[in-house]
Design an enzyme around this catalytic site. Structure first.
Site, PDB file in Angstrom:
ATOM      1  N   ASN A  36      62.679  73.477  12.816  1.00 14.62           N
ATOM      2  CA  ASN A  36      62.956  72.307  11.981  1.00 14.62           C
ATOM      3  C   ASN A  36      64.422  71.929  12.189  1.00 14.62           C
ATOM      4  OD1 ASN A  36      63.988  74.557  10.694  1.00 14.62           O
ATOM      5  ND2 ASN A  36      62.991  74.205   8.750  1.00 14.62           N
ATOM      6  N   CYS A  40      60.017  78.378   7.888  1.00 15.49           N
ATOM      7  CA  CYS A  40      60.605  78.746   6.595  1.00 15.49           C
ATOM      8  C   CYS A  40      60.838  80.246   6.621  1.00 15.49           C
ATOM      9  CB  CYS A  40      59.697  78.361   5.430  1.00 15.49           C
ATOM     10  SG  CYS A  40      60.354  78.871   3.810  1.00 15.49           S
ATOM     11  N   GLY A  41      62.066  80.643   6.889  1.00 13.95           N
ATOM     12  CA  GLY A  41      62.373  82.064   7.030  1.00 13.95           C
ATOM     13  C   GLY A  41      62.139  82.852   5.761  1.00 13.95           C
ATOM     14  N   CYS A  55      67.921  78.932   2.011  1.00 17.74           N
ATOM     15  CA  CYS A  55      67.111  78.384   3.108  1.00 17.74           C
ATOM     16  C   CYS A  55      67.337  79.290   4.309  1.00 17.74           C
ATOM     17  CB  CYS A  55      67.512  76.950   3.423  1.00 17.74           C
ATOM     18  SG  CYS A  55      66.577  76.221   4.797  1.00 17.74           S
ATOM     19  N   GLY A  56      66.322  80.084   4.649  1.00 17.70           N
ATOM     20  CA  GLY A  56      66.475  81.059   5.718  1.00 17.70           C
ATOM     21  C   GLY A  56      66.707  80.433   7.076  1.00 17.70           C
ATOM     22  N   SER A  57      65.980  79.358   7.383  1.00 18.04           N
ATOM     23  CA  SER A  57      66.179  78.725   8.689  1.00 18.04           C
ATOM     24  C   SER A  57      67.562  78.086   8.779  1.00 18.04           C
ATOM     25  CB  SER A  57      65.081  77.706   8.978  1.00 18.04           C
ATOM     26  OG  SER A  57      65.059  76.668   8.017  1.00 18.04           O
ATOM     27  N   GLU A  91      67.736  70.918   1.340  1.00 20.47           N
ATOM     28  CA  GLU A  91      66.583  71.188   2.183  1.00 20.47           C
ATOM     29  C   GLU A  91      65.685  69.965   2.302  1.00 20.47           C
ATOM     30  OE1 GLU A  91      63.443  74.856   2.847  1.00 20.47           O
ATOM     31  OE2 GLU A  91      64.669  74.793   1.037  1.00 20.47           O
TER      32      GLU A  91
END
EC number: 5.1.1.7
Length: 288
Positions: free
Chosen positions: A163, A76-77, A223-225, A214
């Protein structure tokens, strides 16, 4: 009484991604999926970042990441930037290293209230993402929503940033009902671990706009990733440069897919909202 009752927490956000940071390094407590869901009922969040004592020398903490449905994530970025902000507040170090299920993550502070997280290299092989069947080229896989001759969404790129992510390329991210299609695609059989679903609109070689459904959360402001995965996927298609900025509903992130070592660097802010303590009644209700 649940050992988490009356524990202090920090409510934060990473460009709108709602984050709860729970620092248990000094008083380790096991956190269950039921606990994570109970906390979400009291303090709504997208991700719960639980800091546990370090397992590897030289790291600040082992960070477990929970979605609000109680499922665990490896990355989770936005949450890691919030964790970095909290730990930097009491640290004299210029850089910090954390450990997650995905491995070691290095974080540093390039400017006031800007935090860079080295998310590591992306995983691009179909077994590593993972997918349920073989695809030799994960830049574009056979998957669509809608009629065969006129699909609404089709041929996504797939990437893992710890992920799984599926990125659908569109002309306008707001022209599609992601709340409707998101859960169908998240739970598609091709994704044995479910997937984060992103709509991506390439503006130019330095700019991408995205919206994300997400995994384990639903529609999210950020959502960073997903931003990292989208930047990698677009660069693999040679549609953008290796350094891009990503516009999300909650704000902006800078992403660099570094050519020297294949690592993905994410830079953005983290905002503190408030501190609180968990109500014991929340855990009692969840246990009954």
């Amino acid at each position: 009484m649940n050992e988490l009752a009356n524990r202090s927490f920090s409510k934060m956000n990473g460009i709108g991604n709602e984050i709860v940071v729970l620092d248990l390094r000094d008083h380790p407590v096991a956190v269950s999926a039921a606990d994570a869901r109970a906390i979400a009922s009291e303090v709504p969040y997208d991700q719960l970042m639980v800091l546990q004592p370090p397992r590897t020398p030289g790291t600040e903490a082992f960070v477990r990441i929970y979605n609000n449905d109680g499922s665990e994530s490896s990355a989770c970025g936005n949450g890691m930037r919030c964790v970095a902000r909290q730990v930097f507040a009491t640290s004299a170090s210029d850089a910090l290293t954390f450990e997650t299920r995905a491995g070691l993550l290095n974080c540093w502070r390039p400017a006031p209230n800007l935090y860079t997280v080295d998310m590591g290299p992306p995983k691009l092989g179909w077994k590593d993402i993972p997918l349920a069947e073989e695809f030799r080229d994960t830049r574009s896989i056979e998957l669509q929503i809608g009629p065969i001759d006129a699909p609404v969404l089709h041929t996504p790129s797939v990437v893992s940033m710890g992920n799984p992510h599926a990125i659908f390329w569109v002309d306008d991210v707001n022209a599609h009902d992601l709340a409707r299609f998101g859960p169908l695609l998240e739970n598609h059989p091709i994704f044995p671990e479910r997937a984060n679903i992103t709509l991506a609109q390439i503006v130019d070689r330095d700019h991408i706009v995205i919206r994300t459904w997400e995994r384990g959360v639903g529609l999210t402001k950020a959502c960073g990733s997903a931003a990292c995965a989208t930047a990698v996927a677009a660069a693999r298609l040679r549609r953008v440069n290796r350094v891009v900025h990503i516009t999300l509903p909650g704000g902006e992130l800078g992403i660099e897919w570094r050519a020297s070592d294949d690592h993905v660097l994410m830079t953005g802010p983290a905002a503190f909202e408030f501190e609180g303590r968990f109500d014991p009644a929340v855990f009692a209700a969840a246990a009954s």
